[in-house]
Scaffold this active site. Structure first.
Site, PDB file in Angstrom:
ATOM      1  N   PHE A 122      54.250  61.349 -56.050  1.00 42.62           N
ATOM      2  CA  PHE A 122      53.675  61.718 -57.343  1.00 42.62           C
ATOM      3  C   PHE A 122      54.178  60.679 -58.330  1.00 42.62           C
ATOM      4  CE2 PHE A 122      54.162  64.266 -61.291  1.00 42.62           C
ATOM      5  CZ  PHE A 122      52.963  64.947 -61.360  1.00 42.62           C
ATOM      6  N   ASP A 239      54.048  72.871 -62.361  1.00 40.54           N
ATOM      7  CA  ASP A 239      54.328  74.319 -62.320  1.00 40.54           C
ATOM      8  C   ASP A 239      54.759  74.717 -60.918  1.00 40.54           C
ATOM      9  OD1 ASP A 239      54.099  75.309 -64.821  1.00 40.54           O
ATOM     10  OD2 ASP A 239      52.042  76.068 -64.611  1.00 40.54           O
ATOM     11  N   GLY A 338      90.567  71.188 -54.736  1.00 40.60           N
ATOM     12  CA  GLY A 338      91.607  70.360 -55.337  1.00 40.60           C
ATOM     13  C   GLY A 338      91.290  68.885 -55.160  1.00 40.60           C
ATOM     14  N   GLU A 362      61.542  66.737 -62.453  1.00 38.38           N
ATOM     15  CA  GLU A 362      60.509  67.789 -62.513  1.00 38.38           C
ATOM     16  C   GLU A 362      60.651  68.619 -63.792  1.00 38.38           C
ATOM     17  OE1 GLU A 362      58.724  67.551 -58.355  1.00 38.38           O
ATOM     18  OE2 GLU A 362      58.341  69.184 -59.735  1.00 38.38           O
ATOM     19  N   THR A 364      63.043  68.227 -67.512  1.00 38.33           N
ATOM     20  CA  THR A 364      64.468  68.386 -67.818  1.00 38.33           C
ATOM     21  C   THR A 364      64.755  69.835 -68.217  1.00 38.33           C
ATOM     22  OG1 THR A 364      64.105  67.896 -70.135  1.00 38.33           O
ATOM     23  CG2 THR A 364      64.607  66.015 -68.697  1.00 38.33           C
ATOM     24  N   GLU A 366      65.987  70.744 -70.854  1.00 39.29           N
ATOM     25  CA  GLU A 366      65.595  70.916 -72.264  1.00 39.29           C
ATOM     26  C   GLU A 366      64.098  71.229 -72.366  1.00 39.29           C
ATOM     27  OE1 GLU A 366      67.462  68.349 -71.034  1.00 39.29           O
ATOM     28  OE2 GLU A 366      69.312  69.282 -71.724  1.00 39.29           O
TER      29      GLU A 366
END
Lengths: 381, 258
Positions: A122, A239, A338, A362, A364, A366
């Site tokens: 894509f 989507d 650790g 795909e 962000t 935000e």
């Protein structure tokens, strides 16, 4: 879990057994060498992993979205880079061809993709195009029954191994996002150039690279949908795609949690396994709760898609949450280990790197918050 | 000549239970020792034509094993399930399976795994063959066709035995015979889409209630308890050479090495 049937139990067992045998033992070496495992991919292709939701008539497995998520989750639990390959191929590589292709286009491209004989990609992102898809600078100018395509696509998942690429280009550069179209470019076409592999931080088994088309003549029959439908196709693909990335993040989180718990039960300090210490138990409880919550959101989004209703908000929530908890859970797993958790001797270091990107690609975190907020505000209008 | 193959499979419990066995789709799985036998059945059918029918006895919760067999490529599945069958030992199970197989006759080849991963008796294959009065070879590692018969191999100690088996005949297939195939997603989807289960209950079989379940079982499990493994860790002192010598001495003393 109410989203799951016995079929899903069997799908998980079957895919897990395959991945634990074929993929998990080599995942570390794939990461170090940044190698794409063609031999495993070939086997996966025969088992239907590259056409999970493709109709049987087009050589797919015709499964539901919940099964899809389980497959991606289990591959990613073993190797995030290959989970990424499979989900991107299926969701944003093949699904748009099935959903928007003509009968002729579907017959031509989908069966070899569904069988894993060809790999899909894509191609939206460009040097100046990230979240703002309308800013695409690549162009396709009509010349008789061909388009002359010039495109510079970067950070293409599966880029260096892809055969069938959905190129987002401007067929009408003056029309903004209404001028955006999708044209199928194929490896081997004159002017189709694959760039160097990106030297990634995580997901290194994936052959992420740039793809450049230089005066590439592509027949008009390669246009997907109509001119100007690029935004619609892109959004529909994303989507669907984000449910897959949510499942990938979930698989990474699951793997990190399992390693964290295993180590906590083996490592002894102050005379007891560290899992006896409450400070570590707090992290184990948080990891398990976060992974479970993410799993519920991911399967709900998938079930919502299967029900035929709108699922943008659900898939955005699943992707946002699963990607964020993947980083948190991997971080806790490193903390439990650790100093050893910061070495390549233990897989949690890899999970930590693999998890980080899921908050970026795909859509962000935000952008997903914006999608969710808009949808929620609409509900309460 | 197309082959009509019947294979007996079992849904085994995945983990040793505490007390009573509760079978659900989460706690059961197809017996791993049945997989190579299923693979053998599918390959023989693909070579010769014909059909493969998988038969399993157990509660419906164990149907997962049958779906898995379907997903691998078996043509038909039969579940023999009846509340009266609960508590059946290997002999009662063999009685039930042989009765079901008579209903499914005629058949050419009857296949079994060598044993199950949960009860591990290895008795059902041989007992069922005896009840059906057909020839049996156990632990088979290779099968080839010779006109109307089969030539089969079984490995035993340092030898490979070869038998010619007339049909109808029974074989238990050794786990090392073949690498079983993975179920494909297409196979899994098709298996669940077809709902092609045949269900048999006690009244479908020509046997009596006294022959099955607790009543028909000459052996009974009186009690079952987990083995408590008592392990202790002991640190051997000294230089690396001394530690190695001491370790060898102790292992010899305990009879673990010659």
């Amino acid at each position: 879990m109410s989203f799951l049937t016995t079929k899903h139990t069997l799908v998980r067992r079957s895919v897990r057994a395959f991945c634990e045998r074929e993929l998990q033992p080599i995942a570390k070496e794939l990461d170090i060498e940044a190698r794409f495992p063609w031999d495993v991919v070939e086997k996966m292709g025969k088992l239907g992993y590259f056409g999970i939701q493709v109709p049987a008539a087009l050589s797919g497995a015709a499964m539901d979205s919940v099964s899809y998520c389980i497959v991606i989750e289990e591959i990613s639990r073993a190797c995030a880079g290959l989970g990424l390959c499979v989900t991107v191929h299926n969701s944003v590589g093949v699904y748009p061809l099935v959903a928007f292709g003509t009968e002729e286009q579907k017959q031509k491209w989908v069966p070899p993709l569904a069988k894993g004989e060809r790999i899909g990609a894509f191609c939206l992102t460009e040097p100046n195009v990230g979240s703002d898809a309308s800013a695409v600078e690549s162009t396709a100018i009509r010349d008789g029954d061909h388009y002359i395509v010039n495109a510079n696509k970067v950070l293409v998942t599966n880029g260096a191994v892809a055969d069938t690429c959905l190129m987002f280009v401007k067929t009408d550069p003056a029309a903004g996002h209404r001028g955006l179209s999708v044209i199928v470019a194929e490896r081997g076409m004159q002017g189709f150039i694959i760039g160097d592999l990106e030297d990634l931080s995580g997901n290194r088994a994936n052959a992420v690279s740039s793809i450049r088309l230089t005066d590439c003549r592509i027949p008009v029959s390669h246009l997907l949908g109509k001119e100007g439908m690029g935004m619609k196709i892109g959004l529909a693909a994303l989507d669907t795609g984000r449910i897959g990335i949510a499942a990938q993040a979930l698989g990474i989180a699951q793997a990190a949690m399992e390693e964290g718990i295993r180590y906590a039960q083996q490592r002894r300090q102050f005379g007891v396994p560290i899992s006896r210490h409450q400070a570590v138990q707090m992290m184990i409880a948080d990891m398990a709760t976060k992974v479970d919550a993410a799993r519920l959101l991911v399967y709900r989004a998938a079930a919502q898609r299967d029900s035929g209703g709108p699922f943008s908000k659900e898939s955005a929530m699943a992707k946002l949450f699963a990607s964020e908890i993947a980083s948190e859970v991997a971080d806790m797993a490193v903390q439990i280990h650790g100093g050893y958790g910061y070495t390549k001797g233990y897989p949690v270091e890899r999970y930590y790197r693999d998890a980080r990107i899921t908050r970026i690609y795909e859509g962000t975190a935000e952008i997903h918050r914006i999608v969710i907020a808009r949808s929620v505000l609409e509900e309460y209008k | 000549m197309p082959l009509n193959i019947i294979i007996c499979i079992k849904a085994v419990v995945l983990e040793a239970p505490d007390g009573k066995v509760i079978r659900t789709s989460e706690t059961c799985a197809l017996n791993p020792f049945d997989r190579p036998a299923i693979e053998m059945a599918i390959r023989l059918r693909d070579e010769a034509g014909g059909t493969v029918t998988a038969v399993s006895m157990g509660p419906e919760s164990g149907s997962l094993a049958l779906y898995e067999a379907l997903a691998m490529g078996v043509d038909h599945v039969v579940l023999v399930s009846d509340p009266s069958l609960a508590g059946s030992d290997t002999f009662a199970t063999s009685t039930v399976l042989s009765a079901a197989i008579r209903k499914l006759a005629p058949f050419d080849l009857l296949l079994f795994g060598t044993r199950t991963s949960d009860s591990d008796t290895g008795q059902v294959g041989p007992q069922t063959s005896v009840l059906l009065d057909i020839p049996l070879v156990t632990g088979v590692t290779a099968v080839t066709r010779k006109k109307a018969n089969f030539i089969v191999e079984r490995k035993i100690d340092e030898f490979i035995e070869e038998y010619e088996v007339a049909l109808p005949g029974a074989l238990t297939i050794h786990a090392s015979a073949l690498q079983p195939r993975d179920a494909s997603l297409m196979g899994l989807e098709t298996a669940y889409g077809q709902e092609q289960f045949t269900l048999m209950t006690l009244k479908d079989l020509d046997i009596l209630a006294e022959q099955v379940g607790d009543n028909g079982s000459p052996t009974k499990i009186i009690n079952m308890q987990r083995i408590q493994k008592k392990r202790k860790c002991e640190m051997i002192q000294g230089s690396v050479e001394e530690q190695a010598e001491e370790l060898v001495r102790r292992l010899k003393e305990a009879g673990h090495i010659g």
